[in-house]
Design an enzyme around this catalytic site. Structure first.
Site, PDB file in Angstrom:
ATOM      1  N   PHE A  13       0.854  -1.195   0.000  1.00 16.64           N
ATOM      2  CA  PHE A  13       0.000   0.000   0.000  1.00 16.64           C
ATOM      3  C   PHE A  13       0.886   1.239   0.000  1.00 16.64           C
ATOM      4  O   PHE A  13       0.844   2.060   0.895  1.00 16.64           O
ATOM      5  CB  PHE A  13      -0.915  -0.049   1.233  1.00 16.64           C
ATOM      6  N   ILE A  16       1.915   3.116  -5.542  1.00 16.40           N
ATOM      7  CA  ILE A  16       1.087   2.449  -6.551  1.00 16.40           C
ATOM      8  C   ILE A  16      -0.178   1.852  -5.915  1.00 16.40           C
ATOM      9  O   ILE A  16      -1.271   1.963  -6.475  1.00 16.40           O
ATOM     10  CB  ILE A  16       1.891   1.362  -7.297  1.00 16.40           C
ATOM     11  N   LYS A 123       8.293  -5.706 -11.226  1.00 12.33           N
ATOM     12  CA  LYS A 123       9.069  -6.358 -12.288  1.00 12.33           C
ATOM     13  C   LYS A 123      10.079  -7.383 -11.778  1.00 12.33           C
ATOM     14  O   LYS A 123      10.412  -8.335 -12.485  1.00 12.33           O
ATOM     15  CB  LYS A 123       9.775  -5.342 -13.187  1.00 12.33           C
ATOM     16  N   GLU A 147       1.129  -6.212 -17.170  1.00 14.29           N
ATOM     17  CA  GLU A 147       1.273  -5.094 -18.113  1.00 14.29           C
ATOM     18  C   GLU A 147       2.047  -3.922 -17.522  1.00 14.29           C
ATOM     19  O   GLU A 147       2.874  -3.295 -18.191  1.00 14.29           O
ATOM     20  CB  GLU A 147      -0.130  -4.612 -18.542  1.00 14.29           C
ATOM     21  N   VAL A 150       6.283  -3.092 -17.338  1.00 20.66           N
ATOM     22  CA  VAL A 150       7.101  -2.449 -18.375  1.00 20.66           C
ATOM     23  C   VAL A 150       6.336  -1.274 -18.958  1.00 20.66           C
ATOM     24  O   VAL A 150       5.203  -1.419 -19.422  1.00 20.66           O
ATOM     25  CB  VAL A 150       7.435  -3.435 -19.523  1.00 20.66           C
ATOM     26  N   GLU A 208      14.694   8.318  -7.610  1.00 26.59           N
ATOM     27  CA  GLU A 208      14.768   7.898  -6.209  1.00 26.59           C
ATOM     28  C   GLU A 208      15.938   8.611  -5.533  1.00 26.59           C
ATOM     29  O   GLU A 208      16.861   9.059  -6.212  1.00 26.59           O
ATOM     30  CB  GLU A 208      15.036   6.391  -6.158  1.00 26.59           C
ATOM     31  N   ASP A 219      17.154  -0.872 -13.961  1.00 28.52           N
ATOM     32  CA  ASP A 219      15.699  -0.870 -14.137  1.00 28.52           C
ATOM     33  C   ASP A 219      15.319  -1.185 -15.585  1.00 28.52           C
ATOM     34  O   ASP A 219      14.454  -2.023 -15.843  1.00 28.52           O
ATOM     35  CB  ASP A 219      15.155   0.506 -13.704  1.00 28.52           C
ATOM     36  N   LYS A 223      13.320  -4.656 -17.350  1.00 29.60           N
ATOM     37  CA  LYS A 223      12.180  -4.580 -18.272  1.00 29.60           C
ATOM     38  C   LYS A 223      12.481  -5.293 -19.586  1.00 29.60           C
ATOM     39  O   LYS A 223      11.604  -5.959 -20.158  1.00 29.60           O
ATOM     40  CB  LYS A 223      11.822  -3.120 -18.511  1.00 29.60           C
TER      41      LYS A 223
HETATM   42  N1  LIG Z   1       6.100   4.215  -8.808  1.00 25.57           N
HETATM   43  C1  LIG Z   1       5.898   3.986 -10.106  1.00 25.57           C
HETATM   44  O1  LIG Z   1       5.678   4.914 -10.906  1.00 25.57           O
HETATM   45  C2  LIG Z   1       5.932   2.564 -10.646  1.00 25.57           C
HETATM   46  C3  LIG Z   1       5.647   2.323 -11.988  1.00 25.57           C
HETATM   47  C4  LIG Z   1       5.624   1.011 -12.467  1.00 25.57           C
HETATM   48  C5  LIG Z   1       5.898  -0.040 -11.606  1.00 25.57           C
HETATM   49  N2  LIG Z   1       6.197   0.218 -10.286  1.00 25.57           N
HETATM   50  C6  LIG Z   1       6.459  -0.918  -9.397  1.00 25.57           C
HETATM   51  O2  LIG Z   1       5.346  -1.073  -8.521  1.00 25.57           O
HETATM   52  C7  LIG Z   1       5.766  -1.590  -7.261  1.00 25.57           C
HETATM   53  C8  LIG Z   1       5.311  -0.664  -6.144  1.00 25.57           C
HETATM   54  O3  LIG Z   1       5.921   0.610  -6.315  1.00 25.57           O
HETATM   55  P1  LIG Z   1       5.629   1.838  -5.339  1.00 25.57           P
HETATM   56  O4  LIG Z   1       6.169   3.022  -6.019  1.00 25.57           O
HETATM   57  O5  LIG Z   1       4.216   1.818  -4.919  1.00 25.57           O
HETATM   58  O6  LIG Z   1       6.557   1.448  -4.079  1.00 25.57           O
HETATM   59  P2  LIG Z   1       6.389   1.988  -2.584  1.00 25.57           P
HETATM   60  O7  LIG Z   1       5.783   3.344  -2.582  1.00 25.57           O
HETATM   61  O8  LIG Z   1       7.702   1.761  -1.933  1.00 25.57           O
HETATM   62  O9  LIG Z   1       5.301   1.029  -1.929  1.00 25.57           O
HETATM   63  C9  LIG Z   1       5.506  -0.315  -1.672  1.00 25.57           C
HETATM   64  C10 LIG Z   1       4.661  -0.734  -0.492  1.00 25.57           C
HETATM   65  O10 LIG Z   1       4.775  -2.158  -0.315  1.00 25.57           O
HETATM   66  C11 LIG Z   1       4.891  -2.393   1.093  1.00 25.57           C
HETATM   67  N3  LIG Z   1       5.494  -3.707   1.333  1.00 25.57           N
HETATM   68  C12 LIG Z   1       6.784  -4.080   1.248  1.00 25.57           C
HETATM   69  N4  LIG Z   1       6.919  -5.388   1.564  1.00 25.57           N
HETATM   70  C13 LIG Z   1       5.684  -5.855   1.854  1.00 25.57           C
HETATM   71  C14 LIG Z   1       5.160  -7.115   2.271  1.00 25.57           C
HETATM   72  N5  LIG Z   1       5.960  -8.180   2.450  1.00 25.57           N
HETATM   73  N6  LIG Z   1       3.829  -7.236   2.468  1.00 25.57           N
HETATM   74  C15 LIG Z   1       3.018  -6.172   2.281  1.00 25.57           C
HETATM   75  N7  LIG Z   1       3.438  -4.958   1.911  1.00 25.57           N
HETATM   76  C16 LIG Z   1       4.773  -4.791   1.696  1.00 25.57           C
HETATM   77  C17 LIG Z   1       5.701  -1.243   1.595  1.00 25.57           C
HETATM   78  O11 LIG Z   1       5.557  -1.100   2.973  1.00 25.57           O
HETATM   79  P3  LIG Z   1       6.634  -0.228   3.819  1.00 25.57           P
HETATM   80  O12 LIG Z   1       6.464   1.193   3.371  1.00 25.57           O
HETATM   81  O13 LIG Z   1       6.194  -0.453   5.225  1.00 25.57           O
HETATM   82  O14 LIG Z   1       7.980  -0.786   3.485  1.00 25.57           O
HETATM   83  C18 LIG Z   1       5.079  -0.084   0.816  1.00 25.57           C
HETATM   84  O15 LIG Z   1       3.921   0.384   1.437  1.00 25.57           O
HETATM   85  C19 LIG Z   1       7.294  -1.716  -7.345  1.00 25.57           C
HETATM   86  O16 LIG Z   1       7.627  -3.031  -7.675  1.00 25.57           O
HETATM   87  C20 LIG Z   1       7.655  -0.765  -8.480  1.00 25.57           C
HETATM   88  O17 LIG Z   1       8.836  -1.137  -9.152  1.00 25.57           O
HETATM   89  C21 LIG Z   1       6.195   1.490  -9.801  1.00 25.57           C
END
Ligand SMILES: NC(=O)c1ccc[n+]([C@@H]2O[C@H](COP(=O)([O-])OP(=O)(O)OC[C@H]3O[C@@H](n4cnc5c(N)ncnc54)[C@H](OP(=O)(O)O)[C@@H]3O)[C@@H](O)[C@H]2O)c1
Length: 332
Positions: A13, A16, A123, A147, A150, A208, A219, A223
């Site tokens: 949560f 994304i 990914k 989907e 990538v 980041e 990254d 992909k």
């Molecule tokens: N951001 C983008 O634009 C984008 C685009 C395409 C794909 N993605 C991919 O989408 C995924 C999520 O990205 P994000 O930007 O949302 O990352 P994020 O903001 O870091 O959120 C990830 C969440 O997952 C939680 N988490 C980690 N381990 C967990 C577990 N074992 N059980 C339950 N929850 C867990 C984290 O909790 P904590 O905060 O407590 O650690 C955090 O709330 C990643 O794989 C990323 O590569 C992101």
């Protein structure tokens, strides 16, 4: 039309996860009307616990305060919730380690074994164990859709599955990382050094705090691995990639390229399993500016098809994730 009810479990949560629920809240009525699918969220998992409701969570309540203040909060961990909550689809949205694929790989394999379908933006599990995941999905007769892994919002896998379904992809070239594309575009347009372009990208929230995954090509390479498996039918993982990032690129090099009608882009070459800075002609379709992503598919019947769009962002990426949820729902 009979409304189909579908229950999803959201794992992760963060940016994304919240984006998916915000778009779902906004589009629920639209999806019901257009697709005859009523998507209910039966659980959301964070690292230290979960909220669970078999009747479906109230999205306003979930989005408007911290999850552990919700009345359905429990300390149940992700694995338990994936296996034991009544649901059809597990939506995996955690960050992934590119060497191990974890924790997403375990979440996805657990979901598949529990006969749940999967939609994900993560990914890493696919860069590490694409074949293992897909074999297990086939064995357990569930769908795994990815989907959003990538090119964020850009339709790639779904485009090949549907519109280009009679085509063989012969090769594919992509600009698959918005941060590096932004940095290279700034270096070219403003003549600034790499470091200051990276700082600017961080201030804008593109990069980041540790931008090395982007800048060093990691990254993009993850992909390319997914595309090589999904579009070219290869059986490869991250270890098979040849990767060079953009650290050595100078404004002078870009300037010289410009004088000859070229620009420098970090290109993922799917057939050759390579990520490297390459000269791209200024009038080539892959010469997209700013943080945009692009992919050129060379196909045997349709010829070249290039798609351009937003490769990241919570709202944009939620478009692909929810589309995968809807596709799976229609198959149920
Ligand atoms: N951001 C983008 O634009 C984008 C685009 C395409 C794909 N993605 C991919 O989408 C995924 C999520 O990205 P994000 O930007 O949302 O990352 P994020 O903001 O870091 O959120 C990830 C969440 O997952 C939680 N988490 C980690 N381990 C967990 C577990 N074992 N059980 C339950 N929850 C867990 C984290 O909790 P904590 O905060 O407590 O650690 C955090 O709330 C990643 O794989 C990323 O590569 C992101």
């Amino acid at each position: 039309v009979k409304m189909k009810e579908v229950r999803v479990v959201i794992v992760g949560f963060g940016v994304i996860g919240r984006g998916v629920l915000q778009t779902l809240r906004e589009k629920q009525g639209f999806i019901r009307g257009k697709h005859g699918v009523n998507i209910k969220v039966s659980a959301i998992c964070e690292i230290d616990g979960s909220v669970i409701s078999n009747e479906g969570l109230d999205l306003d309540k979930v989005l408007d305060k911290p999850l552990n203040k919700n009345k359905f909060w429990t300390d149940k961990k992700t694995r338990d919730v994936i296996i034991n909550t009544q649901s059809d689809i597990v939506v995996e949205l955690t960050p992934g380690n590119i060497k191990t694929g974890e924790p997403g790989l375990s979440h996805i394999l657990t979901a598949i074994s529990a006969k749940k379908h999967v939609a994900t933006s993560n990914k890493a599990p696919f860069a590490v164990a694409y074949k293992r995941i897909m074999d297990s999905a086939r064995k357990n007769k569930v769908s795994v859709r990815f989907e959003a892994t990538v090119g964020g919002a850009i339709p790639i896998m779904n485009l090949m599955d549907e519109c280009l379904s009679v085509n063989k992809v012969e090769s594919a070239y992509g600009i698959l990382n918005g941060t590096t594309n932004y940095v290279l575009s700034q270096m070219s347009d403003e003549g600034v050094e790499l470091d200051s372009a990276v700082k600017e990208a961080q201030q804008l929230g593109y990069a980041e705090p540790d931008p090395s995954y982007d800048i060093d090509g990691v990254d993009s390479a993850a992909k390319v691995v997914i595309l090589a498996n999904a579009l070219l039918g290869m059986d490869v993982s991250y270890e098979d990639m040849k990767v060079t990032g953009i650290r050595e690129i100078t404004p002078e090099a870009i300037d010289l390229a410009k004088k000859h009608g070229f620009t420098v882009k970090l290109v993922g070459d799917v057939l050759r399993l390579e990520v490297s800075p390459r000269l791209v002609s200024v009038d080539h379709p892959l010469n997209v500016s700013g943080s945009l992503n692009a992919l050129m598919l060379n196909t045997d019947v349709a010829g070249d098809v290039t798609i351009v769009g937003r490769g990241a962002g919570s709202r944009e990426t939620s478009s692909s994730i929810i589309a995968d949820i809807v596709t799976i729902s229609k198959e149920l």
